[in-house]
Design a protein around this motif. Structure first.
Motif, short mmCIF file in Angstrom:
data_model
loop_
_atom_site.label_atom_id
_atom_site.label_comp_id
_atom_site.label_asym_id
_atom_site.label_seq_id
_atom_site.Cartn_x
_atom_site.Cartn_y
_atom_site.Cartn_z
N ASN A 39 -6.61 -10.81 5.99
CA ASN A 39 -6.33 -9.81 4.96
C ASN A 39 -5.68 -10.48 3.76
O ASN A 39 -4.61 -10.09 3.33
CB ASN A 39 -5.38 -8.74 5.52
CG ASN A 39 -5.98 -7.98 6.67
OD1 ASN A 39 -7.14 -7.60 6.62
ND2 ASN A 39 -5.21 -7.78 7.73
N ASP A 40 -6.33 -11.49 3.23
CA ASP A 40 -5.72 -12.33 2.21
C ASP A 40 -5.14 -11.56 1.03
O ASP A 40 -4.09 -11.92 0.52
CB ASP A 40 -6.70 -13.37 1.70
CG ASP A 40 -6.78 -14.57 2.62
OD1 ASP A 40 -5.92 -14.71 3.50
OD2 ASP A 40 -7.72 -15.36 2.46
N THR A 41 -5.81 -10.52 0.57
CA THR A 41 -5.30 -9.82 -0.61
C THR A 41 -5.14 -8.32 -0.41
O THR A 41 -4.73 -7.62 -1.34
CB THR A 41 -6.23 -10.03 -1.82
OG1 THR A 41 -7.52 -9.48 -1.52
CG2 THR A 41 -6.36 -11.50 -2.18
N SER A 42 -5.43 -7.80 0.76
CA SER A 42 -5.42 -6.35 0.92
C SER A 42 -4.05 -5.73 0.66
O SER A 42 -3.96 -4.65 0.08
CB SER A 42 -5.95 -5.93 2.29
OG SER A 42 -5.11 -6.41 3.31
N TYR A 43 -2.97 -6.40 1.06
CA TYR A 43 -1.64 -5.83 0.81
C TYR A 43 -1.20 -6.01 -0.63
O TYR A 43 -0.51 -5.15 -1.17
CB TYR A 43 -0.61 -6.39 1.81
CG TYR A 43 -0.88 -5.83 3.18
CD1 TYR A 43 -0.47 -4.54 3.51
CD2 TYR A 43 -1.61 -6.54 4.11
CE1 TYR A 43 -0.76 -3.99 4.75
CE2 TYR A 43 -1.90 -6.00 5.36
CZ TYR A 43 -1.47 -4.73 5.67
OH TYR A 43 -1.77 -4.19 6.89
N GLN A 44 -1.63 -7.08 -1.28
CA GLN A 44 -1.39 -7.22 -2.71
C GLN A 44 -2.17 -6.14 -3.46
O GLN A 44 -1.64 -5.52 -4.39
CB GLN A 44 -1.80 -8.60 -3.23
CG GLN A 44 -0.82 -9.69 -2.91
CD GLN A 44 -1.16 -10.40 -1.61
OE1 GLN A 44 -1.85 -9.87 -0.73
NE2 GLN A 44 -0.64 -11.60 -1.44
N ASP A 45 -3.41 -5.90 -3.05
CA ASP A 45 -4.22 -4.84 -3.67
C ASP A 45 -3.54 -3.48 -3.52
O ASP A 45 -3.47 -2.70 -4.47
CB ASP A 45 -5.62 -4.79 -3.06
CG ASP A 45 -6.44 -6.04 -3.35
OD1 ASP A 45 -6.06 -6.82 -4.25
OD2 ASP A 45 -7.46 -6.24 -2.65
N TRP A 46 -3.06 -3.19 -2.33
CA TRP A 46 -2.34 -1.93 -2.07
C TRP A 46 -1.10 -1.84 -2.96
O TRP A 46 -0.83 -0.81 -3.57
CB TRP A 46 -1.96 -1.81 -0.60
CG TRP A 46 -1.08 -0.63 -0.33
CD1 TRP A 46 -1.47 0.66 -0.15
CD2 TRP A 46 0.35 -0.63 -0.22
NE1 TRP A 46 -0.38 1.46 0.06
CE2 TRP A 46 0.75 0.70 0.03
CE3 TRP A 46 1.33 -1.63 -0.29
CZ2 TRP A 46 2.09 1.06 0.19
CZ3 TRP A 46 2.66 -1.26 -0.13
CH2 TRP A 46 3.02 0.07 0.11
N PHE A 47 -0.37 -2.94 -3.05
CA PHE A 47 0.87 -2.97 -3.83
C PHE A 47 0.61 -2.61 -5.29
O PHE A 47 1.35 -1.84 -5.89
CB PHE A 47 1.50 -4.37 -3.73
CG PHE A 47 2.74 -4.54 -4.54
CD1 PHE A 47 3.96 -4.11 -4.06
CD2 PHE A 47 2.70 -5.13 -5.80
CE1 PHE A 47 5.12 -4.27 -4.80
CE2 PHE A 47 3.84 -5.28 -6.55
CZ PHE A 47 5.06 -4.85 -6.05
N TYR A 48 -0.45 -3.16 -5.86
CA TYR A 48 -0.73 -2.95 -7.28
C TYR A 48 -1.55 -1.69 -7.56
O TYR A 48 -1.74 -1.32 -8.70
CB TYR A 48 -1.45 -4.16 -7.88
CG TYR A 48 -0.54 -5.36 -7.99
CD1 TYR A 48 0.55 -5.35 -8.85
CD2 TYR A 48 -0.75 -6.50 -7.21
CE1 TYR A 48 1.41 -6.43 -8.95
CE2 TYR A 48 0.10 -7.59 -7.31
CZ TYR A 48 1.18 -7.56 -8.18
OH TYR A 48 2.01 -8.63 -8.27
N ASN A 49 -2.01 -1.00 -6.53
CA ASN A 49 -2.78 0.23 -6.68
C ASN A 49 -1.80 1.40 -6.82
O ASN A 49 -1.06 1.72 -5.90
CB ASN A 49 -3.68 0.44 -5.46
CG ASN A 49 -4.51 1.68 -5.55
OD1 ASN A 49 -4.17 2.64 -6.23
ND2 ASN A 49 -5.61 1.68 -4.83
N ASP A 50 -1.81 2.03 -7.97
CA ASP A 50 -0.85 3.11 -8.23
C ASP A 50 -1.21 4.43 -7.55
O ASP A 50 -0.39 5.34 -7.52
CB ASP A 50 -0.73 3.35 -9.74
CG ASP A 50 -0.05 2.18 -10.44
OD1 ASP A 50 0.75 1.47 -9.79
OD2 ASP A 50 -0.33 1.98 -11.64
#
Length: 127
Positions: A39-50
């Motif tokens: 899940n290389d970027t899925s939590y970063q994606d979630w973090f930046y998704n408003d």
């Protein structure tokens, strides 16, 4: 100071020892949800998704709460069900980035996550 220790077992990190339930929850988030290479970027994606205020994985639930990220155990033991890891948003994204850079890219044998003076730090344990 509280901490969680991890060991590399054939490319997968396992929690070895935690000082408290909060570090157990955070350790499970890193080893079972974030992992390395999956899940290389899925939590970063979630973090930046408003638009997504809540998220989760195999071991933890996440929630955005103002300037904080709240982590809870997905399957808590009843007496620990009330425990929430509350970290600042900047700490959360720094921890994700550090996990990727320090742990996933280098694959050290042993790693420690420390929480001291309201800061989380990841370090390689030298043998």
């Amino acid at each position: 100071m509280s901490y969680a220790r991890f060991e590399n077992h054939d490319g997968h990190y396992s929690r070895i020892k935690e000082t408290d339930v909060e570090m157990c929850i955070l350790g499970s988030f890193l080893t079972d949800d974030v992992r390395c290479g999956v899940n290389d970027t899925s939590y970063q994606d979630w973090f930046y998704n408003d638009t997504d205020e809540v998220g989760g994985g195999n071991a933890t639930n996440l929630e955005k709460d103002g300037d904080f990220i709240l982590l809870t155990d997905e399957y808590p033991v009843e007496k620990f069900a009330h425990i929430v890891v509350k970290m600042r948003r900047d700490q959360f994204i720094k921890l994700l980035n550090d996990w990727k850079e320090i742990v996933c890219k280098n694959r050290p044998q042993k790693v420690i996550l420390r929480y001291e003076n309201d800061e989380y730090t990841l370090e390689v344990i030298k043998a």
